[in-house]
Write an enzyme that holds these catalytic residues in place. Structure first.
Site, PDB file in Angstrom:
ATOM      1  N   GLU A  85      27.526 -15.596  11.656  1.00  0.00           N
ATOM      2  CA  GLU A  85      28.342 -15.781  12.398  1.00  0.00           C
ATOM      3  C   GLU A  85      29.576 -15.710  12.418  1.00  0.00           C
ATOM      4  O   GLU A  85      30.493 -16.863  13.202  1.00  0.00           O
ATOM      5  CB  GLU A  85      27.863 -17.022  12.983  1.00  0.00           C
ATOM      6  CG  GLU A  85      26.256 -17.099  13.260  1.00  0.00           C
ATOM      7  CD  GLU A  85      25.673 -18.082  13.610  1.00  0.00           C
ATOM      8  OE1 GLU A  85      24.459 -17.757  14.194  1.00  0.00           O
ATOM      9  OE2 GLU A  85      25.938 -19.384  13.267  1.00  0.00           O
ATOM     10  N   GLU A 139      18.303 -14.642  13.508  1.00  0.00           N
ATOM     11  CA  GLU A 139      17.705 -15.887  14.217  1.00  0.00           C
ATOM     12  C   GLU A 139      17.666 -15.572  15.097  1.00  0.00           C
ATOM     13  O   GLU A 139      17.978 -16.003  16.767  1.00  0.00           O
ATOM     14  CB  GLU A 139      19.144 -17.109  14.090  1.00  0.00           C
ATOM     15  CG  GLU A 139      20.006 -17.053  12.403  1.00  0.00           C
ATOM     16  CD  GLU A 139      20.873 -17.746  12.535  1.00  0.00           C
ATOM     17  OE1 GLU A 139      20.691 -18.861  13.285  1.00  0.00           O
ATOM     18  OE2 GLU A 139      21.521 -17.690  11.466  1.00  0.00           O
TER      19      GLU A 139
END
Length: 747
Positions: free
Chosen positions: A184, A253
Site C-alpha cells: 500500500e 484485500e
C-alpha cells in the site's frame, strides 16, 4: 406475486467444490485473464491467515476449515519484527515458524500467496518493521535511504533464500504462486517526493532480481514497473483495472469486517454485502481474490499496533478468533465460492459481453465456442428489488445483489439470499480451579500470590534529566511502561491545606495512556484513543505539607503501524502543571525528572514459570481488590473439554496477562465511546448500499474486549501458572475462564 426464478440443486456445488484437487510444480505466469499455473488458467479464492496471530496447534485446523469453505489459497504477510529481533539475530520458532506454516498449506494441497513486504501495516506493532531499525543513523522508513534499503533487502533475501532452500516456490514444486514486495505504498509515495518514486522502483527491481520463478505483486501501487502486477485493496474492487492490459485483475484485500480499538465499538459487515462485492469482482473480470482477513486471530503479547488496537484481531472474519466458523458468514461465502467455481471455465476462457437490464441493472455474460456459458445478473440499486428479463426469462433480483447462472439459465446463488444457518456463540464461565488440593488450600478455594510494585523508581534510576523525554525513544519499545518522577515541597501555609480543597494536576501527553501517583497513591488515569492518541489529564491531587513524590506512569498501547513518516510519531508526557497554590500555577515541565524504564516485575521476569529470584510474594486466599500496580499469580487447572478458552477480565482494570510464560496480551475492558458524531449503534444492519466501518456498529457502552484468547496448546495437564499485572486496580477473584461454545451450524 413475485415471478419464480429457476434454482439449480445446490448439491452440485458441494460435489464440485469437494472434488477439486490442486497440483504443484511448474510455471506460474499470467495474462490479462488470470494466473496461468502449469499451463492452465485458474481462479484463485484466497484466505488471509497470519501465522503469528494463531499458534502452530491451530494451523492445520484453520487451513482445513478454509479449504472446506471453498478456498484454494492461503495468504500471509511475513512479519519482519517477529523474526529479526536485533540486527542479524533471527527467530523462526513457535508462532513464527513460517516454513512449518507453509508446509501445512502444502500438505493441504492448497496454494500460498506470500506477502514478504516487509512493511505490513496490518494493525501490527510498528507496521511489522523492527523498532531497532529506526535508531540506525540515516534511516527513513520506506524511502530512498541506504540504511533502510540495505536492511530491507537483507531480510527479504533471507526469506527468499529460506523458501528456495525448502523448495516452497511453485517453480520448485511448492505452493507459493505469488509474492508481494512493499504494501500500500501508493497511498504515501507522494509524501516522500522524488525519493519515494525512486524507492518504489528500487523495491520492485530488487524483488524481481530475486529470481523466485513466480510473479511479484505490489498492492495499491499506481506506478509499478513491468513485470510487477499492481493490485487492489478495498471494500469493493469491481471497477479496478491493472495499469497494464497484459495483467490480470487481482484483489489482495477484501475486508469482510474491520479491526477494533480499545474504547471503540464493534463494526460489522453483512454477509450479503461481502458476497455482493466478491460476485461483482468476478463478474467484471477479476480472477484472484483474497479475504483480509479470513481468520484474524489474536495480537498476542504486545504485537498489536494502532495504537489502541485490541488484543483480539477477530476482524469479524469468516473464521473467528478462536478458530471456529462464523455463520452465516462462513457458510454463505462457501456457497458463493462453489457457484463461482462452477463458472470458472467460462470466466477464464469465454468472451465477455455486457447487457443493460435497467437503469441500475446489468448482465455480464461469458461464453466460448465450446458452448460454455456463465452469466452474472446484478442489481446495483441499493433500495429496490427489481425483476429483469434475461434471454426471455424473468429473474427477481433483490436490491444490491448478484445472481450467478453457471449455465446462463438457472440461478444457483444470489448474494442477498442467505441460506446458511446462523450459529450461536456462548462464552460459558468456568471458575479458576486450584491445580491440586493441598493442606494449604484444600477446600478453601484458590490461593493467590501477590506482589505490589513501587509507584516510581525501583532499584537504580536509569537517568535524570531536566524536562521530558519522548517515551518511545527512551524505551525503544522494550516495554509499555516508563516512569517519570519528581518531587515538590509544599509550604504549610498553602491555603488548600487549611480549607480542605485540593490542587489540580494538569498533564499533557502525546499518548497513549497514563496513571498519576502522589506519595504512592493513585490520583487518576487518562488516555487517548484509536483516532486521537494525545490526551490531557485534569484531576485533583492530594498533597501534604513538606516533600511530595510525584510519579507518573506513562504507557504505550501499541505503536503506530502506518502513515507517512509514521516511525517519527512519538509518545509520552510534554507538560505537567499544578494549579491551586497561593502563588498560582506551579509548572513542573522544567523540573529535574528521574526516569525508570519498565516495571520491576518485568525486569525480573516474574511471569516466567522458571523464575527463581527472591521476591516478596505474599500468599493469600483473599487477594487485594482495586489495588494498583499489583502482580497476581495463581496455579490453576486446565478447563475441561477441548473447546477454545477465553480469559474473562471484565472486572479488572488494565494490564498484561500470561499463562505458563506465554504472553496472552494486553487486557483493558474499556467501554466503547463515540469516535465521531455519526458513530451510532444499530439494532439491525441494512446490507444494501456501500459499506464503511461506521455503517453497522454495535456495542455501545460495552467493553471493547472482555475475553482474551488462551490457546488450548498453552495449557499443561496440571499446574498452569496464570500471572496478571494490574495497573490501576480490579477484582482478581472475578477472573474466570470461559469456554467458547458454538451451535447452529452443520457439522
Amino acid at each position: 406475486m413475485k415471478p419464480r426464478t429457476p434454482i439449480a440443486p445446490f448439491a452440485l456445488l458441494i460435489f464440485f467444490s469437494s472434488s477439486i484437487t490442486y497440483c504443484f510444480a511448474g510455471n506460474v505466469t499470467y495474462d490479462s485473464r488470470s494466473l496461468i499455473i502449469n499451463g492452465r488458467r485458474e481462479l484463485i479464492i484466497s484466505a488471509a491467515i497470519h501465522y503469528p496471530r494463531s499458534v502452530p496447534g491451530m494451523w492445520p485446523g484453520l487451513v482445513q476449515k478454509a479449504k472446506e469453505g471453498g478456498v484454494n489459497t492461503i495468504e500471509s504477510y511475513v512479519f519482519w519484527n517477529g523474526h529479526e529481533l536485533s540486527p542479524g539475530k533471527y527467530y523462526f520458532g513457535g508462532r513464527f515458524n513460517l516454513v512449518k506454516f507453509i508446509k501445512i498449506i502444502q500438505q493441504a494441497r492448497m496454494y500460498m500467496i506470500l506477502r514478504i513486504g516487509p512493511f505490513v501495516a496490518a494493525e501490527y506493532n510498528y507496521g511489522g518493521i523492527p523498532v531497532w531499525l529506526h535508531y540506525i543513523p540515516g534511516t527513513v522508513f520506506r524511502n530512498d535511504t541506504e540504511p533502510f534499503k540495505y536492511h530491507m533487502q537483507k531480510f527479504m533475501t533471507l526469506i527468499v533464500d529460506m523458501m528456495k532452500r525448502e523448495k516452497l516456490f511453485a517453480s520448485q514444486g511448492g505452493p507459493i504462486i505469488l509474492a508481494q514486495v512493499e504494501n500500500e505504498y501508493g497511498y504515501y509515495e507522494s509524501f516522500y517526493g522524488e525519493g519515494g518514486k525512486r524507492y518504489a522502483l528500487w523495491a520492485a527491481k530488487m524483488a524481481v532480481a530475486q529470481n523466485i520463478g513466480v510473479p511479484w505483486i505490489m498492492c495499491q501501487q499506481f506506478d509499478t514497473p513491468d513485470p510487477v502486477i499492481n493490485t487492489c485493496n478495498s471494500f469493493y474492487c469491481d471497477q479496478f483495472t491493472p495499469h497494464s492490459p497484459s495483467m490480470p485483475k487481482i484483489w489482495t484485500e477484501n475486508w469482510p469486517g474491520w479491526f477494533k480499538t480499545f474504547g471503540g465499538r464493534d463494526p460489522h459487515r453483512p454477509s450479503e454485502d461481502i458476497a455482493f462485492s466478491v460476485a461483482r469482482f468476478f463478474q467484471k473480470g477479476g480472477s484472484v481474490h483474497n479475504y483480509y482477513m479470513y481468520h484474524g486471530g489474536t495480537n498476542f503479547g504486545r504485537t498489536a499496533g494502532g495504537p489502541f488496537i485490541t488484543t483480539s484481531y477477530d476482524y469479524e472474519a469468516p473464521i473467528d478468533e478462536y478458530g471456529l466458523p462464523r455463520n452465516p458468514k462462513w457458510g454463505h461465502l462457501k456457497e458463493l465460492h462453489g457457484a463461482i467455481k462452477l463458472c470458472e471455465h467460462a470466466l477464464l476462457n469465454g468472451e465477455r459481453s455486457n447487457l443493460s437490464l435497467g437503469s441500475s441493472q446489468e448482465a455480464d455474460v461469458y461464453a466460448d465456442s465450446s458452448g460454455a456459458c456463465a452469466a452474472f445478473l446484478a442489481n446495483m440499486d441499493d433500495k429496490n428489488d427489481k425483476t429483469v428479463v434475461f434471454r426471455n426469462v424473468s429473474y427477481h433480483l433483490p436490491a444490491w445483489s448478484v445472481s450467478i447462472l453457471p449455465d446462463c439459465k438457472k440461478v444457483v446463488f444470489n448474494t442477498a439470499n442467505v441460506r446458511a444457518q446462523s450459529s450461536t456463540v456462548e462464552m460459558v464461565p468456568e471458575n479458576l480451579q486450584p491445580s491440586e488440593a493441598s493442606p494449604d488450600n484444600g477446600s478453601k478455594g484458590l490461593k493467590w500470590e501477590v506482589f505490589k510494585e513501587i509507584a516510581g523508581i525501583w532499584g537504580e534510576a536509569d537517568f535524570v534529566k531536566s524536562g521530558f523525554v519522548d517515551h518511545i525513544n527512551t524505551t525503544k519499545d522494550t516495554t509499555d511502561y516508563l516512569w517519570y518522577t519528581t518531587s515538590i515541597i509544599v509550604n504549610e501555609n498553602e491555603e488548600f491545606l487549611k480549607n480542605g480543597s485540593r490542587p489540580v494536576l494538569l498533564i499533557e501527553s502525546k499518548g497513549h495512556a497514563l496513571h498519576a501517583f502522589a506519595n504512592q497513591e493513585l490520583q487518576g488515569s487518562a488516555s487517548g484513543n484509536g483516532t486521537h492518541p494525545p490526551f490531557k489529564y485534569k484531576n485533583p491531587i492530594s498533597l501534604k505539607a513538606g516533600k511530595n513524590e510525584i510519579a507518573l506512569l506513562s504507557m504505550t498501547v501499541g505503536l503506530q503501524n502506518a502513515g507517512p513518516f509514521y516511525e517519527w510519531v512519538g509518545a509520552g508526557i510534554t507538560s505537567v502543571k499544578i494549579t491551586g497554590f497561593n502563588s498560582g500555577t506551579l509548572d513542573l515541565s522544567t523540573y529535574s525528572w528521574t526516569y525508570k524504564i519498565g516495571l520491576q516485575g518485568e525486569h525480573l521476569g516474574i511471569y516466567n514459570p522458571g523464575y527463581r529470584n527472591n521476591i516478596n510474594w505474599v500468599s493469600t486466599m483473599e487477594p487485594p481488590k482495586n489495588q494498583p500496580l499489583t502482580w497476581y499469580k495463581a496455579v490453576v487447572k486446565q478447563p475441561p473439554g477441548d473447546e477454545p478458552i477465553g480469559l474473562d477480565m471484565l472486572k479488572m482494570g488494565k494490564g498484561l496477562a500470561w499463562l505458563n510464560g506465554e504472553e496472552i496480551g494486553r487486557y483493558w475492558p474499556r467501554k466503547s465511546r463515540k469516535s465521531s458524531p455519526h458513530d451510532e449503534c444499530v439494532q439491525e444492519c441494512d446490507y444494501r448500499g456501500k459499506f464503511n466501518p461506521d455503517k453497522c456498529i454495535t456495542g455501545c457502552g460495552e467493553p471493547s474486549q472482555r475475553w482474551y484468547h488462551i490457546p488450548r496448546s498453552w495449557f499443561k495437564p496440571s499446574e498452569n501458572i496464570l500471572v496478571i499485572f494490574e495497573e490501576k486496580g480490579g477484582d482478581p477473584t472475578k477472573i474466570t475462564f470461559s469456554i467458547r461454545k458454538i451451535s447452529g451450524f452443520p457439522k
